[in-house]
Design a protein around this motif. Structure first.
Motif, PDB file in Angstrom:
ATOM      1  N   GLY A 194      32.489  78.704-117.325  1.00 16.60           N
ATOM      2  CA  GLY A 194      31.753  77.241-117.445  1.00 16.60           C
ATOM      3  C   GLY A 194      31.206  76.853-115.931  1.00 16.60           C
ATOM      4  N   SER A 238      34.704  73.110-129.401  1.00 17.47           N
ATOM      5  CA  SER A 238      34.011  72.712-128.546  1.00 17.47           C
ATOM      6  C   SER A 238      35.191  71.727-127.380  1.00 17.47           C
ATOM      7  N   ARG A 285      28.411  68.634-119.892  1.00 19.83           N
ATOM      8  CA  ARG A 285      28.070  68.945-121.419  1.00 19.83           C
ATOM      9  C   ARG A 285      29.312  69.750-121.926  1.00 19.83           C
ATOM     10  N   PRO A 286      29.704  69.457-123.118  1.00 17.17           N
ATOM     11  CA  PRO A 286      30.724  70.529-123.994  1.00 17.17           C
ATOM     12  C   PRO A 286      29.994  71.932-123.737  1.00 17.17           C
ATOM     13  N   LEU A 287      30.955  72.921-123.795  1.00 20.79           N
ATOM     14  CA  LEU A 287      30.637  74.291-123.456  1.00 20.79           C
ATOM     15  C   LEU A 287      31.352  74.942-124.812  1.00 20.79           C
ATOM     16  N   ARG A 292      35.742  74.924-118.268  1.00 27.24           N
ATOM     17  CA  ARG A 292      35.596  74.985-119.710  1.00 27.24           C
ATOM     18  C   ARG A 292      34.643  73.931-120.287  1.00 27.24           C
ATOM     19  N   ARG A 293      33.796  73.492-119.370  1.00 27.68           N
ATOM     20  CA  ARG A 293      32.620  72.614-119.828  1.00 27.68           C
ATOM     21  C   ARG A 293      31.215  73.326-119.069  1.00 27.68           C
ATOM     22  N   ASP A 294      29.994  72.712-119.477  1.00 32.19           N
ATOM     23  CA  ASP A 294      28.792  73.206-118.804  1.00 32.19           C
ATOM     24  C   ASP A 294      28.645  71.914-117.785  1.00 32.19           C
ATOM     25  N   TYR A 310      24.722  72.886-124.762  1.00 33.81           N
ATOM     26  CA  TYR A 310      24.921  71.612-125.798  1.00 33.81           C
ATOM     27  C   TYR A 310      23.849  70.855-126.018  1.00 33.81           C
ATOM     28  N   PRO A 322      37.849  71.204-124.463  1.00 31.10           N
ATOM     29  CA  PRO A 322      37.782  72.260-123.145  1.00 31.10           C
ATOM     30  C   PRO A 322      39.310  72.785-122.977  1.00 31.10           C
TER      31      PRO A 322
END
Length: 472
Positions: A46, A453, A358-360, A353-355, A318, A455
């Motif tokens: 992430g 989605s 944003r959700p990853l 565990r995110r971008d 996302y 995290p």
């Protein structure tokens, strides 16, 4: 129960019905010996936001000592390891990506930038950037540094070297890439080799210590070229020194010695072939959790090659079909990349565990399970996840009570049913993940798709189906 077949590399197919499965923001790793599966599927690294420039289009970056220099818009910024951002005085011309290089001049190195509007030089001591010009140089299109020399290239096929750890260029200190009259796109340094990359050939040079004119002699010519100026990466400081590039035949190739071995398949080759403006092909690299990754983005897609495993996966931000990041640079024992829509720089981290904000979304799509022209009743499908992965102290419910969404297609991936939600378990909770009475497949069989989605840490080990075969 027969196992469901899951891919270790992405293969969407030209048409949905010929898919070989997909990995989107997902990677396949070999599981430890004795594990309940030979392969474990995890989430990609992430992004953690670390600093921001005041400009929105980051164009390139270079680490000089312990300071990172970033070209963003028409400005240059210096960033320290504590993420202190300072805007240098002066501006950089042109637009689009830049190439940057530094030499070993003591006590303060020289830093040159090549861009679409010419050349610029960073004055480290004066915290400024200004136009660089040399009457002995034509219009140039790339720069690198090797064995004490700046090397710049021109579209005409000429390559010029600077003085030793200097920024002076002489018109006689040059060579012509003339194995093929294709001009030059890039100069890169790989190990002890200088590689001049044209549109139809690659020419390798070694430092011969020539006292006059060009210090390097040509050694090997490879009769395949570079498709686009920024479609090559793998030579960057801190990476595994594995040069990979998009060739002029629309394949992706990895240099193994002097052999450009193809590593892309028909799906990616067709995507590359369909690009109308090759300058939109941008390659870069990063490393995470012991894996070395080579990234290629085109208009509306991003594919990533795992150098460590030899497999491909797709990366998507996302709400977008591609990854909204470009360029990679190693600094302070970390890897960074840059957002396309802002001046934000992100650290790539396998524990994130995110971008960024944003959700990853981790997505794994199975291979097609079919017995054409026969069909099958699926009494039960079971999915082997590591459960009990919620965090009591996490954000509710996305971290405390995470879920996986599962859907399927019976027409080869053209249409999909509504996803069913299954809990992955609160902290320490052991749950089965099953779908009962999953219906009758068509002659095209069944494709399963799972997405997460939330995290949390993901570990998927495989799946199986309890089926009853039926005639066509």
């Amino acid at each position: 129960m027969p196992p469901i077949s899951w891919p270790t590399g992405t293969a969407p197919g030209v048409n949905p019905t010929e898919t070989g499965g997909r990995l989107i923001n997902a990677i396949a790793e070999r599981a430890p010996a004795g594990s309940r599966s030979e392969i474990v599927w995890r989430r990609v690294a992430g992004l953690i936001a670390r600093f921001t420039t005041t400009q929105t289009a980051i164009r390139g970056a270079l680490l000089v000592g312990s300071v990172l220099y970033v070209v963003s818009g028409n400005r240059v910024y210096s960033i320290t390891s504590s993420y202190l951002v300072t805007e240098l005085t002066g501006t950089v011309g042109g637009s689009g990506p830049v190439t940057m290089a530094r030499n070993m001049k003591a006590p303060v190195p020289d830093v040159l930038i090549v861009h679409s509007g010419g050349m610029s030089q960073i004055n480290i001591s004066g915290a400024s950037v200004a136009v660089f010009s040399d009457g002995d140089l034509p219009s140039v299109n790339s720069i690198c540094w090797v064995d004490g020399y700046f090397i710049v290239t021109a579209e005409s096929g000429l390559a010029y070297q600077s003085g030793l750890n200097d920024t002076t260029f002489a018109s006689v200190d040059r060579t012509t890439a003339e194995a093929d009259p294709d001009g030059l796109y890039r100069a890169i340094a790989s190990g002890s080799d200088l590689i001049l990359m044209g549109t139809a050939s690659l020419e390798f040079y070694a430092n011969a210590g020539n006292p006059t004119a060009f210090a390097f002699n040509r050694s090997v010519v490879v009769p395949i070229g570079l498709k686009a100026p920024y479609a090559v990466a793998g030579f960057e400081p801190g990476f595994a020194d594995t040069v990979i590039f998009v060739a002029n035949d629309n394949t992706v190739r990895r240099l193994q010695g002097y052999e450009p071995a193809p590593i892309s398949g028909p799906d990616l080759n067709r995507l590359i072939e369909a690009v109308t403006n090759p300058a939109e092909l941008v390659a870069w690299v990063y490393q995470a959790a012991g894996h070395a990754y080579w990234v290629l983005s085109g208009p509306g897609w991003t594919w990533v090659y795992d150098v460590s495993t030899g497999s491909w996966h797709e990366r998507q931000s996302y709400g977008f079909p591609d990854w909204r990041c470009r360029y990679g640079v190693a600094a302070w024992s970390k890897w960074f990349t840059f957002d396309l829509e802002s001046g934000t720089a992100f650290e790539l981290n396998s524990t994130a565990r995110r971008d960024g904000a944003r959700p990853l979304v981790w997505t794994l799509r199975s291979n097609q399970a079919h017995r054409f022209p026969g069909r099958a009743v699926i009494h039960k499908a079971s999915f082997d996840f590591e459960t009990g992965i919620g965090l009591d102290a996490g954000i509710s419910p996305i971290e405390t009570d995470p879920v996986v969404r599962i859907r399927w297609s019976d027409d080869g991936g053209r249409n999909w049913g509504n996803p069913l939600t299954r809990k992955l378990g609160t902290q320490g909770e052991d749950l089965p993940i099953d779908i009962n009475n999953a219906g009758l497949t068509s002659r095209k069989g069944r494709i399963w798709e799972m997405s997460i989605s939330d995290p949390i840490e993901i570990a998927f080990f495989g799946g199986a189906m309890d089926i009853e075969e039926r005639a066509a």
